[in-house]
Design a protein around this motif. Structure first.
Motif, PDB file in Angstrom:
ATOM      1  N   VAL A   1       0.836  -1.196   0.000  1.00  0.00           N
ATOM      2  CA  VAL A   1       0.000   0.000   0.000  1.00  0.00           C
ATOM      3  C   VAL A   1       0.875   1.251   0.000  1.00  0.00           C
ATOM      4  CG1 VAL A   1      -1.602   1.367   1.397  1.00  0.00           C
ATOM      5  CG2 VAL A   1      -1.999  -1.081   1.061  1.00  0.00           C
ATOM      6  N   ALA A   2       1.899   1.263   0.851  1.00  0.00           N
ATOM      7  CA  ALA A   2       2.773   2.439   0.938  1.00  0.00           C
ATOM      8  C   ALA A   2       3.465   2.715  -0.397  1.00  0.00           C
ATOM      9  CB  ALA A   2       3.809   2.234   2.037  1.00  0.00           C
ATOM     10  N   ALA A   3       3.985   1.650  -1.023  1.00  0.00           N
ATOM     11  CA  ALA A   3       4.679   1.835  -2.298  1.00  0.00           C
ATOM     12  C   ALA A   3       3.717   2.304  -3.386  1.00  0.00           C
ATOM     13  CB  ALA A   3       5.353   0.526  -2.711  1.00  0.00           C
ATOM     14  N   GLY A   4       2.533   1.683  -3.440  1.00  0.00           N
ATOM     15  CA  GLY A   4       1.572   2.063  -4.474  1.00  0.00           C
ATOM     16  C   GLY A   4       1.093   3.495  -4.327  1.00  0.00           C
ATOM     17  N   VAL A   5       0.820   3.900  -3.103  1.00  0.00           N
ATOM     18  CA  VAL A   5       0.351   5.260  -2.858  1.00  0.00           C
ATOM     19  C   VAL A   5       1.438   6.276  -3.200  1.00  0.00           C
ATOM     20  CG1 VAL A   5      -0.309   6.878  -1.031  1.00  0.00           C
ATOM     21  CG2 VAL A   5      -1.390   4.641  -1.170  1.00  0.00           C
ATOM     22  N   LEU A   6       2.671   5.980  -2.838  1.00  0.00           N
ATOM     23  CA  LEU A   6       3.765   6.904  -3.116  1.00  0.00           C
ATOM     24  C   LEU A   6       3.938   7.104  -4.617  1.00  0.00           C
ATOM     25  CD1 LEU A   6       6.208   8.594  -2.254  1.00  0.00           C
ATOM     26  CD2 LEU A   6       7.554   6.464  -2.240  1.00  0.00           C
ATOM     27  N   VAL A   7       3.988   6.015  -5.368  1.00  0.00           N
ATOM     28  CA  VAL A   7       4.166   6.116  -6.816  1.00  0.00           C
ATOM     29  C   VAL A   7       2.991   6.847  -7.446  1.00  0.00           C
ATOM     30  CG1 VAL A   7       4.284   4.780  -8.956  1.00  0.00           C
ATOM     31  CG2 VAL A   7       5.642   4.088  -6.981  1.00  0.00           C
ATOM     32  N   ALA A   8       1.774   6.471  -7.037  1.00  0.00           N
ATOM     33  CA  ALA A   8       0.598   7.093  -7.629  1.00  0.00           C
ATOM     34  C   ALA A   8       0.564   8.589  -7.349  1.00  0.00           C
ATOM     35  CB  ALA A   8      -0.667   6.432  -7.088  1.00  0.00           C
ATOM     36  N   ASP A   9       0.920   8.985  -6.156  1.00  0.00           N
ATOM     37  CA  ASP A   9       0.895  10.395  -5.808  1.00  0.00           C
ATOM     38  C   ASP A   9       1.866  11.190  -6.685  1.00  0.00           C
ATOM     39  OD1 ASP A   9       0.137  12.675  -4.224  1.00  0.00           O
ATOM     40  OD2 ASP A   9       2.085  12.496  -3.238  1.00  0.00           O
ATOM     41  N   LEU A  10       3.046  10.666  -6.872  1.00  0.00           N
ATOM     42  CA  LEU A  10       4.038  11.372  -7.689  1.00  0.00           C
ATOM     43  C   LEU A  10       3.603  11.467  -9.146  1.00  0.00           C
ATOM     44  CD1 LEU A  10       7.319   9.804  -6.224  1.00  0.00           C
ATOM     45  CD2 LEU A  10       6.372  12.084  -5.771  1.00  0.00           C
ATOM     46  N   VAL A  11       3.034  10.367  -9.688  1.00  0.00           N
ATOM     47  CA  VAL A  11       2.627  10.367 -11.090  1.00  0.00           C
ATOM     48  C   VAL A  11       1.424  11.276 -11.303  1.00  0.00           C
ATOM     49  CG1 VAL A  11       1.742   8.933 -12.973  1.00  0.00           C
ATOM     50  CG2 VAL A  11       3.577   8.082 -11.509  1.00  0.00           C
ATOM     51  N   VAL A  12       0.473  11.241 -10.359  1.00  0.00           N
ATOM     52  CA  VAL A  12      -0.704  12.101 -10.482  1.00  0.00           C
ATOM     53  C   VAL A  12      -0.299  13.570 -10.462  1.00  0.00           C
ATOM     54  CG1 VAL A  12      -2.763  12.871  -9.253  1.00  0.00           C
ATOM     55  CG2 VAL A  12      -2.374  10.435  -9.620  1.00  0.00           C
ATOM     56  N   GLN A  13       0.639  13.903  -9.590  1.00  0.00           N
ATOM     57  CA  GLN A  13       1.093  15.291  -9.542  1.00  0.00           C
ATOM     58  C   GLN A  13       1.742  15.719 -10.864  1.00  0.00           C
ATOM     59  OE1 GLN A  13       0.440  17.368  -7.062  1.00  0.00           O
ATOM     60  NE2 GLN A  13      -0.600  15.699  -5.966  1.00  0.00           N
ATOM     61  N   ALA A  14       2.394  14.767 -11.534  1.00  0.00           N
ATOM     62  CA  ALA A  14       3.084  15.097 -12.780  1.00  0.00           C
ATOM     63  C   ALA A  14       2.174  15.057 -13.998  1.00  0.00           C
ATOM     64  CB  ALA A  14       4.256  14.144 -12.989  1.00  0.00           C
ATOM     65  N   LEU A  15       1.262  14.056 -14.085  1.00  0.00           N
ATOM     66  CA  LEU A  15       0.465  13.848 -15.293  1.00  0.00           C
ATOM     67  C   LEU A  15      -1.022  14.112 -15.109  1.00  0.00           C
ATOM     68  CD1 LEU A  15       2.129  10.523 -16.584  1.00  0.00           C
ATOM     69  CD2 LEU A  15       2.678  12.885 -17.201  1.00  0.00           C
ATOM     70  N   GLY A  16      -1.473  14.230 -13.868  1.00  0.00           N
ATOM     71  CA  GLY A  16      -2.889  14.429 -13.628  1.00  0.00           C
ATOM     72  C   GLY A  16      -3.603  13.094 -13.468  1.00  0.00           C
TER      73      GLY A  16
END
Length: 373
Positions: A73-88
């Motif tokens: 969960v921690a890894a998935g949330v971290l990656v998703a947060d960074l990608v969402v901030q970059a690509l929406g």
């Protein structure tokens, strides 16, 4: 007709497996309640999901899986947060990038398949379903923590008072099955019954499943003892049976070879020697006594365990003594194989119950095979 036959089978499966159903339902519901009431998360998806994922694992692996779920969960949330901030959020490229990076990161870190899937699901949920607000990110980890903790506690409640009881029952069941298999082989040899010998061989081919269940029961008992502070003193006793399971595995393989040789022998023109079935039946008695000895040892009944171990010792040596008298010049190869497997099984049994050290066991068994009656 087929429909009427399906319902009794389904009812029987449900009757035998009702406990995991109740366990999963209550744990997932409790995880949801704790996440909503205790944490105040309005949509605690990961709390019941984590509980179900952990309870879906075999007993003995649930603490490890709970940790893996949290890390996923921690890894998935971290990656998703960074990608969402970059690509929406909610774009094809975002979904593609999140899945690629999450799975690649989990694999690079040596995560299990459970962790890989959990990390990807966590990331996708954040990208596709949940609003991309930073305030929700900590809740997902807390939800997974709640769900994993509830699952681990729920899985131990049944065995809290007697954490070794399921393992003791599995030991008895495994040895009873092996002894019953030997009894079937003895009957086939006594009657010269090829069909019975083939049935025993088929049963012998399935005997490995009992050893695997026994290994799983050891893992589950170890997990239960580690979580039970008052009973951790039994962990040393549990370690002592791990070597016994290795010998049980050898014994099961030996009996499988014995069953195969019995099929060949009853197919031959000459009948089996009259005492051969008796030797196999006596070995079955030794197997039952060995199972009783190991079960009593796990239960802390040392005196009882010693008595059963002595009985196993006597019966095993009696079996190889009778078999040794049958090994005369001119005997067929299948008979020689059966005698050899009787000897090997007796050795593994005596090693398993720990009557003597290995060298002494070998010497005593060989003396029984070659010595006078």
């Amino acid at each position: 007709m087929a429909r009427r036959g399906w319902f009794p089978e389904a009812a029987g499966r449900l009757r035998r497996g009702w406990l995991p159903v109740v366990e999963a339902t209550l744990a997932a519901t409790l995880a949801w309640v704790l996440a909503t009431r205790l944490v105040g998360h309005p949509q605690p998806f990961f709390a019941p999901a984590a509980a179900l994922i952990v309870l879906g694992q075999a007993r003995g692996q649930r603490i490890r899986r709970a940790v893996e779920v949290l890390l996923g969960v921690a890894a998935g949330v971290l990656v998703a947060d960074l990608v969402v901030q970059a690509l929406g959020p909610r774009t094809t490229w975002t979904v593609f990038t999140v899945i690629l990076l999450t799975v690649a990161l989990a694999v690079a870190l040596g995560a299990s398949s459970v962790s890989v899937v959990q990390a990807a699901v966590s990331a996708l949920y954040l990208v596709v379903v949940a609003p991309p607000t930073g305030s929700l990110i900590p809740f997902r980890f807390v939800d997974a923590l709640i769900g994993g903790a509830v699952a681990v506690v729920a899985s131990q409640l049944i065995d809290a008072r007697r954490p070794l009881a399921p393992l003791v029952a599995e030991f008895r069941n495994t040895f009873q099955e092996l002894a019953g298999l030997l009894d079937e082989i003895a009957v086939a040899l006594d009657r010269g019954d090829e069909a019975a010998a083939l049935a025993a061989l088929e049963r012998a081919r399935q005997a490995d499943a009992g050893v695997e269940r026994l290994r799983g029961a050891v893992l589950a008992a170890g997990e239960a003892l580690r979580l039970n502070l008052r009973r951790r003193r039994h962990i040393g006793r549990l370690r002592s049976v791990e070597g016994s399971i290795r010998q049980i595995d050898y014994a099961v393989r030996n009996v499988r070879v014995l069953a195969r040789a019995a099929v060949t022998l009853v197919r031959g023109p000459a009948p089996a020697p009259p005492d051969l079935g008796a030797a196999v039946r006596t070995l079955a008695e030794a197997v039952r006594a060995a199972g009783d000895a190991l079960a009593a040892d796990l239960g802390g009944q040392d005196d009882v365990a010693d008595r059963h171990a002595e009985r196993a010792d006597e019966a095993a040596l009696a079996a190889v003594r009778v078999a040794g008298r049958l090994f005369t010049p001119g005997q067929t190869l299948p008979l020689a194989m059966i005698i050899g497997q009787l000897r090997a099984t007796a050795i593994d049994l005596l090693r398993g119950v720990g009557v003597d050290d290995d060298a002494t066991v070998l010497g005593r068994v060989d003396a029984a095979v070659t010595g006078p009656a």
